[in-house]
Design a protein around this motif. Structure first.
Motif, PDB file in Angstrom:
ATOM      1  N   TYR A  36       1.561  -6.777   2.724  1.00  0.00           N
ATOM      2  CA  TYR A  36       1.401  -7.491   1.529  1.00  0.00           C
ATOM      3  C   TYR A  36       1.628  -6.045   0.194  1.00  0.00           C
ATOM      4  O   TYR A  36       0.813  -5.763  -0.562  1.00  0.00           O
ATOM      5  N   GLY A  37       2.000  -5.815  -0.513  1.00  0.00           N
ATOM      6  CA  GLY A  37       2.625  -4.240  -1.382  1.00  0.00           C
ATOM      7  C   GLY A  37       2.637  -3.062  -0.269  1.00  0.00           C
ATOM      8  O   GLY A  37       1.998  -2.503   0.491  1.00  0.00           O
ATOM      9  N   LEU A  38       3.371  -1.380  -1.204  1.00  0.00           N
ATOM     10  CA  LEU A  38       3.839  -0.385  -0.228  1.00  0.00           C
ATOM     11  C   LEU A  38       4.254   0.323  -1.929  1.00  0.00           C
ATOM     12  O   LEU A  38       4.475   0.557  -2.114  1.00  0.00           O
ATOM     13  N   ASN A  39       2.436   0.953  -2.542  1.00  0.00           N
ATOM     14  CA  ASN A  39       2.538   0.874  -4.194  1.00  0.00           C
ATOM     15  C   ASN A  39       2.607   2.179  -4.047  1.00  0.00           C
ATOM     16  O   ASN A  39       2.511   3.073  -4.792  1.00  0.00           O
ATOM     17  N   ASN A  40       1.726   3.037  -3.032  1.00  0.00           N
ATOM     18  CA  ASN A  40       1.581   4.203  -3.180  1.00  0.00           C
ATOM     19  C   ASN A  40       1.745   4.681  -1.523  1.00  0.00           C
ATOM     20  O   ASN A  40       2.053   4.378  -0.593  1.00  0.00           O
ATOM     21  N   ASN A  41       1.253   6.056  -1.253  1.00  0.00           N
ATOM     22  CA  ASN A  41       1.031   7.374  -0.226  1.00  0.00           C
ATOM     23  C   ASN A  41       1.083   6.141   0.638  1.00  0.00           C
ATOM     24  O   ASN A  41       0.691   6.830   1.978  1.00  0.00           O
ATOM     25  N   ARG A  42      -0.983   6.310   0.746  1.00  0.00           N
ATOM     26  CA  ARG A  42      -1.450   5.690   1.589  1.00  0.00           C
ATOM     27  C   ARG A  42      -1.251   4.243   2.240  1.00  0.00           C
ATOM     28  O   ARG A  42      -0.848   4.401   3.825  1.00  0.00           O
ATOM     29  N   ASP A  43      -0.293   3.857   1.253  1.00  0.00           N
ATOM     30  CA  ASP A  43       0.172   2.868   1.837  1.00  0.00           C
ATOM     31  C   ASP A  43       1.242   2.998   2.782  1.00  0.00           C
ATOM     32  O   ASP A  43       1.590   2.085   3.802  1.00  0.00           O
ATOM     33  N   ILE A  44       2.018   3.224   2.492  1.00  0.00           N
ATOM     34  CA  ILE A  44       3.528   4.204   2.750  1.00  0.00           C
ATOM     35  C   ILE A  44       2.591   4.468   4.911  1.00  0.00           C
ATOM     36  O   ILE A  44       3.621   4.100   5.403  1.00  0.00           O
ATOM     37  N   LYS A  45       1.831   5.424   4.293  1.00  0.00           N
ATOM     38  CA  LYS A  45       1.277   6.001   5.610  1.00  0.00           C
ATOM     39  C   LYS A  45       1.049   4.815   6.243  1.00  0.00           C
ATOM     40  O   LYS A  45       1.325   4.646   8.282  1.00  0.00           O
ATOM     41  N   LYS A  46       0.577   3.820   6.306  1.00  0.00           N
ATOM     42  CA  LYS A  46      -0.070   2.571   6.911  1.00  0.00           C
ATOM     43  C   LYS A  46       1.146   1.744   7.394  1.00  0.00           C
ATOM     44  O   LYS A  46       0.806   1.558   8.328  1.00  0.00           O
ATOM     45  N   TRP A  47       2.082   1.990   6.865  1.00  0.00           N
ATOM     46  CA  TRP A  47       3.694   1.346   7.203  1.00  0.00           C
ATOM     47  C   TRP A  47       4.192   1.753   8.318  1.00  0.00           C
ATOM     48  O   TRP A  47       4.387   1.328   9.430  1.00  0.00           O
ATOM     49  N   ILE A  48       4.508   2.842   8.502  1.00  0.00           N
ATOM     50  CA  ILE A  48       4.695   3.712   9.217  1.00  0.00           C
ATOM     51  C   ILE A  48       3.654   4.082  10.136  1.00  0.00           C
ATOM     52  O   ILE A  48       4.751   4.172  11.262  1.00  0.00           O
TER      53      ILE A  48
END
Length: 264
Positions: A36-48
């Motif tokens: 639910y939301g990819l707002n910053n680099n921390r979120d992006i890293k979790k996704w990857i």
């Protein structure tokens, strides 16, 4: 298999979305998950780093390259692999931005932004509610909502919190006490969560932008706005069941999209 966990990005950190869809906090990188939301680099890293099946639900249109140039590449799409991306959006504007970035597996579902089970039709109050952002006490954060203009225009008829408060308090102490919701946001996708909730409670929304939600209507100029407010005032004390039912039927609150087979 049904998705049972949810990663809440920064834009979704206050949402009761997880409660509505019976989702647990994100803990397992191998099990299916909705981001639910990819707002910053921390979120992006979790996704990857996630190895299992995953669905991306944008929580703010800026994530898709909106507002500051619709034709530009989305912020998120420049940082993740979009080849096998599964993404869910709520309306046509979000869908356009996704498909314009070359995403193939995009599903448009008019889902629940938050847990709106508490938003039942109730007698219309005698106030007008305006969402001035999550932090209405911070002037910089409320400039785009034209707070000063509407506070002066509507005076004692207006009700809004002075600072961030929990969603349950908003429903009980603000939504319930209103007969009308006004969206003064600069962009059409802001205040959608409040608009959804208010409609389910039988409250109409007047906004600067058109919206397919049956509870919404364009406010027009100041003269037109005041005329429409006067019309809505006549309904104070009534329960607008017909409008509430139209809004409920407009949205799709099923959890079909949380099953992996839905995305095949």
């Amino acid at each position: 298999m049904r998705i049972k966990q949810c990663y809440m990005g920064e834009h979704g950190r206050y949402s009761s979305f997880k409660d509505f869809y019976s989702l647990d906090d994100y803990t397992d990188i191998n099990k299916p998950v909705v981001f639910y939301g990819l707002n910053n680099n921390r979120d992006i890293k979790k996704w990857i780093k996630h190895k299992g099946f995953k669905v991306y639900l944008p929580a703010a249109i800026q994530e898709l390259g909106g507002f500051r140039g619709v034709g530009n590449s989305g912020f998120v799409f420049t940082k993740i692999d979009i080849k096998d991306l599964n993404i869910i959006v709520q309306d046509e504007l979000w869908e356009y931005l996704v498909k314009a970035n070359g995403i193939k597996n995009c599903k448009k579902v008019r889902f629940a932004w938050r847990d709106h089970r508490m938003c039942k039709p109730t007698p219309l109050g005698d106030k007008i509610y305006i969402h001035f952002g999550h932090y209405p006490d911070i002037e910089k954060a409320t400039n785009s909502f034209q707070k000063k203009k509407y506070v002066e225009l509507l005076g004692d008829d207006l009700i809004y919190p002075d600072t961030f408060i929990p969603y349950e308090d908003l429903v009980e102490n603000y939504f319930n006490k209103s007969f009308l919701h006004i969206v003064t946001a600069e962009y059409p996708t802001q205040s959608e969560t409040t608009t959804q909730a208010m409609g389910l409670m039988g409250r109409k929304t007047l906004s600067l932008w058109p919206n397919l939600n049956p509870s919404c209507e364009v406010m027009g100029n100041t003269e037109e706005l005041l005329r429409k407010i006067k019309l809505e005032k006549k309904k104070i004390g009534t329960i607008q069941l017909e409008l509430a039912n139209q809004v409920s039927n407009f949205f799709d609150f099923s959890d079909d999209w949380l099953y992996e087979d839905y995305w095949k």
